[in-house]
Design an enzyme around this catalytic site. Structure first.
Site, PDB file in Angstrom:
ATOM      1  N   ASN A   1      95.771  45.682  63.877  1.00 40.99           N
ATOM      2  CA  ASN A   1      97.053  45.331  63.243  1.00 40.99           C
ATOM      3  C   ASN A   1      97.307  46.308  62.104  1.00 40.99           C
ATOM      4  O   ASN A   1      96.479  46.440  61.213  1.00 40.99           O
ATOM      5  CB  ASN A   1      96.995  43.906  62.680  1.00 40.99           C
ATOM      6  CG  ASN A   1      96.943  42.864  63.769  1.00 40.99           C
ATOM      7  OD1 ASN A   1      96.259  43.050  64.777  1.00 40.99           O
ATOM      8  ND2 ASN A   1      97.668  41.777  63.582  1.00 40.99           N
TER       9      ASN A   1
ATOM     10  N   GLU B   1     100.777  46.293  66.385  1.00 42.26           N
ATOM     11  CA  GLU B   1      99.388  46.179  66.846  1.00 42.26           C
ATOM     12  C   GLU B   1      99.105  47.187  67.940  1.00 42.26           C
ATOM     13  O   GLU B   1      99.856  47.275  68.905  1.00 42.26           O
ATOM     14  CB  GLU B   1      99.151  44.807  67.478  1.00 42.26           C
ATOM     15  CG  GLU B   1      99.643  43.651  66.659  1.00 42.26           C
ATOM     16  CD  GLU B   1      99.208  42.323  67.261  1.00 42.26           C
ATOM     17  OE1 GLU B   1      98.212  42.309  68.001  1.00 42.26           O
ATOM     18  OE2 GLU B   1      99.870  41.320  66.986  1.00 42.26           O
TER      19      GLU B   1
ATOM     20  N   THR C   1      93.333  44.338  69.252  1.00 38.82           N
ATOM     21  CA  THR C   1      94.424  45.169  68.728  1.00 38.82           C
ATOM     22  C   THR C   1      94.264  45.364  67.225  1.00 38.82           C
ATOM     23  O   THR C   1      94.090  44.398  66.481  1.00 38.82           O
ATOM     24  CB  THR C   1      95.799  44.502  68.983  1.00 38.82           C
ATOM     25  OG1 THR C   1      95.763  43.190  68.459  1.00 38.82           O
ATOM     26  CG2 THR C   1      96.158  44.506  70.435  1.00 38.82           C
TER      27      THR C   1
HETATM   28  C1  LIG Z   1     100.829  46.876  74.445  1.00 40.45           C
HETATM   29  C2  LIG Z   1     100.981  45.482  73.932  1.00 40.45           C
HETATM   30  C3  LIG Z   1     102.058  44.734  74.363  1.00 40.45           C
HETATM   31  C4  LIG Z   1     102.249  43.413  73.929  1.00 40.45           C
HETATM   32  N1  LIG Z   1     103.320  42.706  74.399  1.00 40.45           N
HETATM   33  C5  LIG Z   1     103.508  41.443  73.983  1.00 40.45           C
HETATM   34  C6  LIG Z   1     104.617  40.688  74.478  1.00 40.45           C
HETATM   35  O1  LIG Z   1     105.432  41.174  75.268  1.00 40.45           O
HETATM   36  N2  LIG Z   1     104.774  39.411  74.033  1.00 40.45           N
HETATM   37  C7  LIG Z   1     103.899  38.833  73.150  1.00 40.45           C
HETATM   38  O2  LIG Z   1     104.084  37.685  72.804  1.00 40.45           O
HETATM   39  N3  LIG Z   1     102.842  39.544  72.652  1.00 40.45           N
HETATM   40  C8  LIG Z   1     102.631  40.814  73.054  1.00 40.45           C
HETATM   41  N4  LIG Z   1     101.560  41.534  72.570  1.00 40.45           N
HETATM   42  C9  LIG Z   1     100.849  41.023  71.382  1.00 40.45           C
HETATM   43  C10 LIG Z   1      99.717  40.141  71.704  1.00 40.45           C
HETATM   44  O3  LIG Z   1     100.265  38.861  71.692  1.00 40.45           O
HETATM   45  C11 LIG Z   1      98.672  40.291  70.600  1.00 40.45           C
HETATM   46  O4  LIG Z   1      98.024  41.501  70.747  1.00 40.45           O
HETATM   47  C12 LIG Z   1      97.744  39.140  70.654  1.00 40.45           C
HETATM   48  O5  LIG Z   1      98.479  38.041  70.229  1.00 40.45           O
HETATM   49  C13 LIG Z   1      96.562  39.334  69.742  1.00 40.45           C
HETATM   50  O6  LIG Z   1      96.923  39.189  68.395  1.00 40.45           O
HETATM   51  P1  LIG Z   1      95.891  39.408  67.221  1.00 40.45           P
HETATM   52  O7  LIG Z   1      95.574  40.912  67.131  1.00 40.45           O
HETATM   53  O8  LIG Z   1      96.628  38.954  65.984  1.00 40.45           O
HETATM   54  O9  LIG Z   1      94.683  38.628  67.512  1.00 40.45           O
HETATM   55  C14 LIG Z   1     101.332  42.838  72.997  1.00 40.45           C
HETATM   56  C15 LIG Z   1     100.248  43.603  72.536  1.00 40.45           C
HETATM   57  C16 LIG Z   1     100.049  44.902  73.014  1.00 40.45           C
HETATM   58  C17 LIG Z   1      98.891  45.698  72.506  1.00 40.45           C
HETATM   59  N1  LIG Z   2      89.944  49.267  71.559  1.00 39.17           N
HETATM   60  C1  LIG Z   2      90.286  48.761  70.364  1.00 39.17           C
HETATM   61  N2  LIG Z   2      91.576  48.861  69.921  1.00 39.17           N
HETATM   62  C2  LIG Z   2      91.915  48.345  68.730  1.00 39.17           C
HETATM   63  N3  LIG Z   2      91.048  47.728  67.907  1.00 39.17           N
HETATM   64  C3  LIG Z   2      89.757  47.603  68.286  1.00 39.17           C
HETATM   65  C4  LIG Z   2      89.321  48.108  69.526  1.00 39.17           C
HETATM   66  N4  LIG Z   2      88.000  47.845  69.644  1.00 39.17           N
HETATM   67  C5  LIG Z   2      87.623  47.203  68.547  1.00 39.17           C
HETATM   68  N5  LIG Z   2      88.650  47.054  67.682  1.00 39.17           N
HETATM   69  C6  LIG Z   2      88.530  46.352  66.381  1.00 39.17           C
HETATM   70  O1  LIG Z   2      88.914  45.005  66.619  1.00 39.17           O
HETATM   71  C7  LIG Z   2      89.976  44.604  65.764  1.00 39.17           C
HETATM   72  C8  LIG Z   2      91.000  43.805  66.533  1.00 39.17           C
HETATM   73  O2  LIG Z   2      90.451  42.637  67.123  1.00 39.17           O
HETATM   74  P1  LIG Z   2      91.358  41.376  67.361  1.00 39.17           P
HETATM   75  O3  LIG Z   2      90.550  40.351  68.090  1.00 39.17           O
HETATM   76  O4  LIG Z   2      92.649  41.800  67.990  1.00 39.17           O
HETATM   77  O5  LIG Z   2      91.527  40.846  65.896  1.00 39.17           O
HETATM   78  P2  LIG Z   2      92.763  40.880  64.895  1.00 39.17           P
HETATM   79  O6  LIG Z   2      93.571  39.729  65.261  1.00 39.17           O
HETATM   80  O7  LIG Z   2      92.106  40.756  63.535  1.00 39.17           O
HETATM   81  O8  LIG Z   2      93.451  42.184  65.050  1.00 39.17           O
HETATM   82  C9  LIG Z   2      90.593  45.891  65.250  1.00 39.17           C
HETATM   83  O9  LIG Z   2      91.148  45.770  63.973  1.00 39.17           O
HETATM   84  C10 LIG Z   2      89.405  46.849  65.269  1.00 39.17           C
HETATM   85  O10 LIG Z   2      88.712  46.744  64.039  1.00 39.17           O
END
Ligand SMILES: Cc1cc2nc3c(=O)[nH]c(=O)nc-3n(C[C@H](O)[C@H](O)[C@H](O)COP(=O)(O)O)c2cc1C
Ligand SMILES: Nc1ncnc2c1ncn2[C@@H]1O[C@H](COP(=O)(O)OP(=O)(O)O)[C@@H](O)[C@H]1O
Length: 315
Positions: A209, A256, A207
């Site tokens: 951020n 995210e 995702t």
């Molecule tokens: C469409 C979508 C829905 C999500 N829904 C939830 C949720 O309901 N509860 C939750 O704790 N996290 C939710 N998440 C967040 C995830 O916990 C998060 O993407 C994951 O912790 C990765 O975090 P990072 O990008 O900091 O690594 C959601 C993420 C997405 C993309």
């Molecule tokens: N399909 C995708 N959607 C969103 N981000 C992606 C995707 N593929 C690769 N990325 C890259 O990966 C990063 C997210 O990885 P993630 O493991 O969620 O780390 P973070 O916790 O730093 O967001 C994004 O910031 C982007 O640079």
């Protein structure tokens, strides 16, 4: 459209038709006013001017830092530049300006600086220090300074049943459908992709951020949404979460987005996100496995929804 910061910089010898307002969201009602303004300007051979104030009066007079706007000033410029408006005058609303009397405002700003020949305003428009000036007073001044007033009728304003406040309330309730109907184009945010906890990749849903630099930008209610992202002119559908991520013990609110059919490192890049549909409330899952299962379901729901969007919108 030319953007002029501070009305003192407005060019001389240009005769204008002016309207005044914040125009937050540039919604259906605002667009009706702009259409009138632009058609008047073309009919009369005048230049069309929207006089707007930034920072927002409430940020200044009440030092209100909790105010949330549908558009940042940069976004408002972007949306308005797609209309036929000739000039957008952005005046910094400061204490001095707020102390101008209604009379001084009309004489110094509208007449002497903007060379107004016609003013398009709503029947309920108030202006000048403490909002002391009303429509009757404006009429009087229009005789003194020889300009026309084109009144936007109460029914024109009320019939649209739309206001920036209603759109803000809808967004804060996750009601994207209502907000987008009023806005005519999807509600959007813009921000920079920053590093998160690096967990997304490990569960198969990376995702991006998104960090928004303007504190006054409104974010919709916490929850999961279907979105469309624009990154370097390319568009991708995706799903997005706004919330505290209770499942992974998140402490602060994050925004995210997981983009479909996308696999690039975009840290540090600008991204625009349009909100298309509210999927569900944010939930606290017992395990990361539970979250992953839900994300798979969200992805299916999103892809089904995207299929129902016309080819035009999906382009
Ligand atoms: C469409 C979508 C829905 C999500 N829904 C939830 C949720 O309901 N509860 C939750 O704790 N996290 C939710 N998440 C967040 C995830 O916990 C998060 O993407 C994951 O912790 C990765 O975090 P990072 O990008 O900091 O690594 C959601 C993420 C997405 C993309
Ligand atoms: N399909 C995708 N959607 C969103 N981000 C992606 C995707 N593929 C690769 N990325 C890259 O990966 C990063 C997210 O990885 P993630 O493991 O969620 O780390 P973070 O916790 O730093 O967001 C994004 O910031 C982007 O640079």
């Amino acid at each position: 459209m030319q953007v002029i910061h501070n009305y003192h910089n407005f060019p001389e010898n240009i005769s204008t038709v002016v309207t005044i307002g914040t125009f937050d969201g540039v919604h259906i009602g605002h667009r009706k006013i702009l259409d009138q303004l632009i058609s008047e300007s073309k009919k009369k051979g005048l230049k069309s001017v929207l006089l707007t104030f930034f920072p927002h009066p409430r940020m200044v007079i009440q030092a209100d830092n909790s105010i949330k706007l549908i558009n940042t000033i940069e976004e408002r410029i972007e949306i308005l530049s797609e209309t036929d408006l000739d000039y957008l005058v952005i005046h910094p609303f400061d204490k001095d300006f707020s102390n101008l009397s209604a009379f001084d405002f009309v004489r110094d700003v509208l007449v002497n600086q903007l060379n107004v020949k016609e003013l398009v305003v709503g029947y309920d428009h108030r202006f000048g220090k403490n909002r002391e000036g009303d429509f009757e007073q404006l009429k009087e001044y229009s005789h003194t300074f020889d300009f026309n007033i084109k009144e936007i009728k109460a029914q024109d304003i009320n019939n649209t049943a739309v206001s920036s406040t209603k759109i803000r309330t809808a967004l804060q309730a996750g009601d994207i459908k209502t907000a987008n109907e009023f806005l005519t184009t999807p509600f959007f945010i813009k921000g920079t992709v920053v590093k998160g906890q690096q967990l997304g990749n490990t569960i198969g849903f990376p995702t991006a951020n998104i960090e928004i630099s303007q504190v006054y930008k409104l974010t919709p209610k916490n929850g999961a949404y279907i979105v469309r992202a624009t990154h370097q002119e390319n568009k991708y559908f995706g799903m997005l979460n706004i919330g505290n991520r209770p499942t992974v013990n998140g402490k602060n609110q994050t925004i995210e987005a997981h983009l479909f059919d996308f696999n690039n490192d975009i840290y540090g890049d600008e991204i625009k996100i349009e909100f298309l549909h509210f999927l569900r409330e944010e939930q606290n899952f017992h395990s990361v496995e539970g979250l992953k299962e839900q994300l798979e379901k969200d992805q299916n729901d999103s892809l089904n929804f995207i299929q129902t969007i016309t080819p035009n919108t999906a382009s």
